[in-house]
Design a protein around this motif. Sequence first.
Motif, PDB file in Angstrom:
ATOM      1  N   GLU A   1      -3.652  10.425   1.985  1.00 42.38           N
ATOM      2  CA  GLU A   1      -3.393  11.647   2.746  1.00 42.38           C
ATOM      3  C   GLU A   1      -1.891  11.872   2.938  1.00 42.38           C
ATOM      4  OE1 GLU A   1      -4.674  15.109   4.544  1.00 42.38           O
ATOM      5  OE2 GLU A   1      -5.919  13.608   3.577  1.00 42.38           O
ATOM      6  N   ILE A   2      -1.177  10.804   3.264  1.00 40.91           N
ATOM      7  CA  ILE A   2       0.283  10.888   3.444  1.00 40.91           C
ATOM      8  C   ILE A   2       0.946  11.287   2.131  1.00 40.91           C
ATOM      9  CG2 ILE A   2       2.357   9.479   3.844  1.00 40.91           C
ATOM     10  CD1 ILE A   2       0.678   7.957   5.962  1.00 40.91           C
ATOM     11  N   ASP A   3       0.555  10.610   1.038  1.00 38.92           N
ATOM     12  CA  ASP A   3       1.143  10.895  -0.268  1.00 38.92           C
ATOM     13  C   ASP A   3       0.801  12.313  -0.726  1.00 38.92           C
ATOM     14  OD1 ASP A   3       2.446   9.777  -2.809  1.00 38.92           O
ATOM     15  OD2 ASP A   3       0.516  10.516  -3.565  1.00 38.92           O
ATOM     16  N   HIS A   4      -0.441  12.706  -0.570  1.00 41.52           N
ATOM     17  CA  HIS A   4      -0.893  14.034  -1.006  1.00 41.52           C
ATOM     18  C   HIS A   4      -0.115  15.152  -0.311  1.00 41.52           C
ATOM     19  CE1 HIS A   4      -3.637  17.133  -2.394  1.00 41.52           C
ATOM     20  NE2 HIS A   4      -3.728  17.561  -1.151  1.00 41.52           N
ATOM     21  N   ASN A   5       0.251  14.926   0.930  1.00 41.12           N
ATOM     22  CA  ASN A   5       0.976  15.940   1.695  1.00 41.12           C
ATOM     23  C   ASN A   5       2.498  15.781   1.621  1.00 41.12           C
ATOM     24  OD1 ASN A   5      -1.120  17.664   3.010  1.00 41.12           O
ATOM     25  ND2 ASN A   5      -1.844  15.656   3.635  1.00 41.12           N
ATOM     26  N   GLY A   6       2.971  14.891   0.746  1.00 40.32           N
ATOM     27  CA  GLY A   6       4.407  14.726   0.537  1.00 40.32           C
ATOM     28  C   GLY A   6       5.146  14.144   1.730  1.00 40.32           C
ATOM     29  N   LEU A   7       4.477  13.273   2.477  1.00 42.33           N
ATOM     30  CA  LEU A   7       5.064  12.733   3.708  1.00 42.33           C
ATOM     31  C   LEU A   7       5.443  11.261   3.601  1.00 42.33           C
ATOM     32  CD1 LEU A   7       2.603  14.434   6.221  1.00 42.33           C
ATOM     33  CD2 LEU A   7       4.911  15.169   5.595  1.00 42.33           C
ATOM     34  N   SER A   8       5.465  10.713   2.401  1.00 40.25           N
ATOM     35  CA  SER A   8       5.772   9.290   2.224  1.00 40.25           C
ATOM     36  C   SER A   8       7.130   8.907   2.797  1.00 40.25           C
ATOM     37  CB  SER A   8       5.713   8.904   0.747  1.00 40.25           C
ATOM     38  OG  SER A   8       4.406   9.074   0.248  1.00 40.25           O
TER      39      SER A   8
ATOM     40  N   ILE B   1       0.832  -1.200   0.000  1.00 41.79           N
ATOM     41  CA  ILE B   1       0.000   0.000   0.000  1.00 41.79           C
ATOM     42  C   ILE B   1       0.868   1.251   0.000  1.00 41.79           C
ATOM     43  CG2 ILE B   1      -1.694   1.318   1.334  1.00 41.79           C
ATOM     44  CD1 ILE B   1      -2.996  -1.380   2.035  1.00 41.79           C
ATOM     45  N   ALA B   2       1.980   1.226   0.718  1.00 39.15           N
ATOM     46  CA  ALA B   2       2.879   2.379   0.761  1.00 39.15           C
ATOM     47  C   ALA B   2       3.533   2.652  -0.589  1.00 39.15           C
ATOM     48  CB  ALA B   2       3.962   2.172   1.821  1.00 39.15           C
ATOM     49  N   ASP B   3       3.526   1.680  -1.495  1.00 42.08           N
ATOM     50  CA  ASP B   3       4.169   1.839  -2.800  1.00 42.08           C
ATOM     51  C   ASP B   3       3.178   2.109  -3.933  1.00 42.08           C
ATOM     52  OD1 ASP B   3       6.618   1.402  -1.608  1.00 42.08           O
ATOM     53  OD2 ASP B   3       6.633  -0.742  -2.061  1.00 42.08           O
ATOM     54  N   LEU B   4       1.898   2.256  -3.608  1.00 46.97           N
ATOM     55  CA  LEU B   4       0.905   2.529  -4.640  1.00 46.97           C
ATOM     56  C   LEU B   4       1.123   3.927  -5.211  1.00 46.97           C
ATOM     57  CD1 LEU B   4      -2.286   1.090  -2.920  1.00 46.97           C
ATOM     58  CD2 LEU B   4      -1.094   0.137  -4.906  1.00 46.97           C
ATOM     59  N   PRO B   5       0.941   4.079  -6.530  1.00 47.83           N
ATOM     60  CA  PRO B   5       1.143   5.399  -7.128  1.00 47.83           C
ATOM     61  C   PRO B   5       0.086   6.402  -6.673  1.00 47.83           C
ATOM     62  CG  PRO B   5       0.461   3.788  -8.786  1.00 47.83           C
ATOM     63  CD  PRO B   5       0.619   3.049  -7.503  1.00 47.83           C
ATOM     64  N   GLY B   6       0.497   7.650  -6.596  1.00 50.69           N
ATOM     65  CA  GLY B   6      -0.384   8.711  -6.139  1.00 50.69           C
ATOM     66  C   GLY B   6      -1.642   8.848  -6.977  1.00 50.69           C
ATOM     67  N   ASN B   7      -1.545   8.673  -8.295  1.00 46.51           N
ATOM     68  CA  ASN B   7      -2.738   8.821  -9.131  1.00 46.51           C
ATOM     69  C   ASN B   7      -3.772   7.736  -8.831  1.00 46.51           C
ATOM     70  OD1 ASN B   7      -1.234   6.780 -10.362  1.00 46.51           O
ATOM     71  ND2 ASN B   7      -1.701   7.467 -12.444  1.00 46.51           N
ATOM     72  N   TYR B   8      -3.330   6.549  -8.452  1.00 43.99           N
ATOM     73  CA  TYR B   8      -4.242   5.467  -8.073  1.00 43.99           C
ATOM     74  C   TYR B   8      -4.931   5.802  -6.748  1.00 43.99           C
ATOM     75  CZ  TYR B   8      -5.640   0.510  -7.526  1.00 43.99           C
ATOM     76  OH  TYR B   8      -6.328  -0.667  -7.393  1.00 43.99           O
ATOM     77  N   LEU B   9      -4.163   6.294  -5.789  1.00 39.58           N
ATOM     78  CA  LEU B   9      -4.736   6.697  -4.505  1.00 39.58           C
ATOM     79  C   LEU B   9      -5.716   7.853  -4.684  1.00 39.58           C
ATOM     80  CD1 LEU B   9      -1.424   6.550  -2.453  1.00 39.58           C
ATOM     81  CD2 LEU B   9      -3.328   4.930  -2.283  1.00 39.58           C
TER      82      LEU B   9
ATOM     83  N   ARG C   1      -9.650   2.133   4.829  1.00 41.57           N
ATOM     84  CA  ARG C   1      -9.043   3.020   5.833  1.00 41.57           C
ATOM     85  C   ARG C   1      -7.552   3.220   5.541  1.00 41.57           C
ATOM     86  NH1 ARG C   1      -9.282  -0.024  10.089  1.00 41.57           N
ATOM     87  NH2 ARG C   1      -7.076  -0.189  10.513  1.00 41.57           N
ATOM     88  N   LEU C   2      -6.870   2.130   5.188  1.00 46.98           N
ATOM     89  CA  LEU C   2      -5.440   2.218   4.890  1.00 46.98           C
ATOM     90  C   LEU C   2      -5.180   2.995   3.599  1.00 46.98           C
ATOM     91  CD1 LEU C   2      -4.285  -1.391   5.848  1.00 46.98           C
ATOM     92  CD2 LEU C   2      -3.971   0.728   7.170  1.00 46.98           C
ATOM     93  N   LEU C   3      -6.008   2.786   2.592  1.00 41.64           N
ATOM     94  CA  LEU C   3      -5.848   3.530   1.334  1.00 41.64           C
ATOM     95  C   LEU C   3      -6.075   5.024   1.559  1.00 41.64           C
ATOM     96  CD1 LEU C   3      -7.646   1.101  -1.123  1.00 41.64           C
ATOM     97  CD2 LEU C   3      -5.210   1.656  -1.108  1.00 41.64           C
ATOM     98  N   ALA C   4      -7.071   5.368   2.361  1.00 43.70           N
ATOM     99  CA  ALA C   4      -7.334   6.777   2.657  1.00 43.70           C
ATOM    100  C   ALA C   4      -6.170   7.405   3.410  1.00 43.70           C
ATOM    101  CB  ALA C   4      -8.629   6.908   3.471  1.00 43.70           C
ATOM    102  N   LEU C   5      -5.615   6.666   4.357  1.00 41.97           N
ATOM    103  CA  LEU C   5      -4.467   7.165   5.110  1.00 41.97           C
ATOM    104  C   LEU C   5      -3.273   7.361   4.186  1.00 41.97           C
ATOM    105  CD1 LEU C   5      -2.931   7.882   7.690  1.00 41.97           C
ATOM    106  CD2 LEU C   5      -2.636   5.402   8.092  1.00 41.97           C
ATOM    107  N   MET C   6      -3.006   6.384   3.312  1.00 41.11           N
ATOM    108  CA  MET C   6      -1.860   6.500   2.406  1.00 41.11           C
ATOM    109  C   MET C   6      -2.062   7.639   1.426  1.00 41.11           C
ATOM    110  SD  MET C   6       1.077   5.329   2.003  1.00 41.11           S
ATOM    111  CE  MET C   6       2.081   6.450   1.045  1.00 41.11           C
TER     112      MET C   6
END
Length: 71
Positions: free
Chosen positions: A54-61, A24-32, A47-52
């Motif tokens: 949010e993390i990806d959108h805010n540049g916190l990966s 899940i941490a490696d999914l591309p941003g456009n997919y999320l 829940r995990l996809l939504a969290l990831m």
Amino acid sequence: MKPEDLQLLVTREMPFGKHKGTLIADLPGNYLNWFAREGFPPGEIGRLLALMQEIDHNGLSHLLQPLRRGR
């Protein structure tokens, strides 16, 4: 969010779809972002996809890096 959700992001694989088998941490941003627009699935995976997303959108990966085992 539960504290253990962050660990799940780097250990749980996507169970279905185009990116089945990808962490899940490696999914591309456009997919999320697609899920964010269309709706996240119910339950833990949603829940995990939504969290990831949010993390990806805010540049916190990069904050997940210390949680990855041997990667």
